[in-house]
Design a protein around this motif. Sequence first.
Motif, PDB file in Angstrom:
ATOM      1  N   ARG A  78       0.824  -1.199   0.000  1.00 21.90           N
ATOM      2  CA  ARG A  78       0.000   0.000   0.000  1.00 21.90           C
ATOM      3  C   ARG A  78       0.871   1.267   0.000  1.00 21.90           C
ATOM      4  O   ARG A  78       2.020   1.244   0.435  1.00 21.90           O
ATOM      5  N   THR A  79       0.288   2.343  -0.476  1.00 25.85           N
ATOM      6  CA  THR A  79       0.932   3.654  -0.419  1.00 25.85           C
ATOM      7  C   THR A  79       0.462   4.320   0.866  1.00 25.85           C
ATOM      8  O   THR A  79      -0.715   4.671   0.993  1.00 25.85           O
ATOM      9  N   VAL A  80       1.363   4.475   1.833  1.00 28.68           N
ATOM     10  CA  VAL A  80       0.970   4.800   3.206  1.00 28.68           C
ATOM     11  C   VAL A  80       1.546   6.144   3.632  1.00 28.68           C
ATOM     12  O   VAL A  80       2.724   6.440   3.407  1.00 28.68           O
ATOM     13  N   THR A  81       0.707   6.927   4.267  1.00 30.46           N
ATOM     14  CA  THR A  81       1.125   8.130   4.980  1.00 30.46           C
ATOM     15  C   THR A  81       0.855   7.899   6.454  1.00 30.46           C
ATOM     16  O   THR A  81      -0.253   7.512   6.834  1.00 30.46           O
ATOM     17  N   GLY A  82       1.861   8.117   7.286  1.00 32.13           N
ATOM     18  CA  GLY A  82       1.700   8.021   8.728  1.00 32.13           C
ATOM     19  C   GLY A  82       1.675   9.409   9.331  1.00 32.13           C
ATOM     20  O   GLY A  82       2.513  10.251   8.998  1.00 32.13           O
ATOM     21  N   ALA A  83       0.712   9.672  10.203  1.00 27.44           N
ATOM     22  CA  ALA A  83       0.578  10.996  10.808  1.00 27.44           C
ATOM     23  C   ALA A  83       0.529  10.876  12.321  1.00 27.44           C
ATOM     24  O   ALA A  83      -0.140   9.991  12.863  1.00 27.44           O
ATOM     25  N   ASP A  84       1.235  11.774  12.986  1.00 28.53           N
ATOM     26  CA  ASP A  84       1.250  11.793  14.442  1.00 28.53           C
ATOM     27  C   ASP A  84       1.613  13.201  14.882  1.00 28.53           C
ATOM     28  O   ASP A  84       2.203  13.971  14.109  1.00 28.53           O
TER      29      ASP A  84
END
Length: 280
Positions: A78-84
């Motif tokens: 998958r093409t993933v963006t992680g946000a925190d």
Amino acid sequence: MREPATTSDTAEPATACGTAANLLTDNPELYEARFPDPDRLAGRWAEDTLRSHGAGQRVLDLGCGTGRDAAHLHRAGRTVTGADLSEAMLTYARTHHPGPDYLAADLREFALADREFDAVVCLDSALLYCHTNAELDGFLRSVRRCLAAGGLLVAEMRNGAFFLGRTDLLDAPRVDAFTWQGTAYRSTTTLSVDRTAQLLRRTRVWTAHDGSAPVEQRSAWRLLFPQELRHVLAGHGFEVLALYDGPGPRTDPPWHEGAAPGTATDADRLHLVARLLPTD
């Protein structure tokens, strides 16, 4: 944030709602030592859920913490963006769990310009750091803005209904101990229900055998009830496809490949899959 723990304990919030200095989220290596997830159970559950509901490839992992689950979804293709909101966590994730694109965002209200996703994943009760109705509305508005038509919201969280008449997790403090880099740590965690605010409050006291002073840290989760959650989601244009208590990555027994979702919402976790309906 991530909380690979038992049903009576959770990981510290990754400053997802602007919390102050925090022993675990300010020290991501210590966090992963305290909450190991060598089998990537949460990431595998999320990938299985996305696949079984036909989600597209573009995924936003909100409250990604150290990036373990985001990286697992990336490895699954998958093409993933992680946000925190924790810069310490994001810096650690970029180095130790590369692949996803990591960025800073407050899940209570965010705007990701020029980014559209097929699914938003929000694990480990991260959604419950929206303590007020206004914060919950801000979260769902933000999710709706960044989802493609028919996109999915997948969430895993504590179940407010579990605490109706039950005190299993409230009767006595939970004590945990582990060793990291030669230092023995001990945490004593006490949970209480604030019924007026509809919050599950946690007080955790840390001690270490290195002679440092004890550290007390406080946090809380919004207690959402299954029917309340359905109502709020419907108000923001979502159709609930699945809402059940187990099995999941933090249930006992835990989820495993091939396990079918349950039909009850009685235990201490909730697992949600909702689809954004097309607008008229």
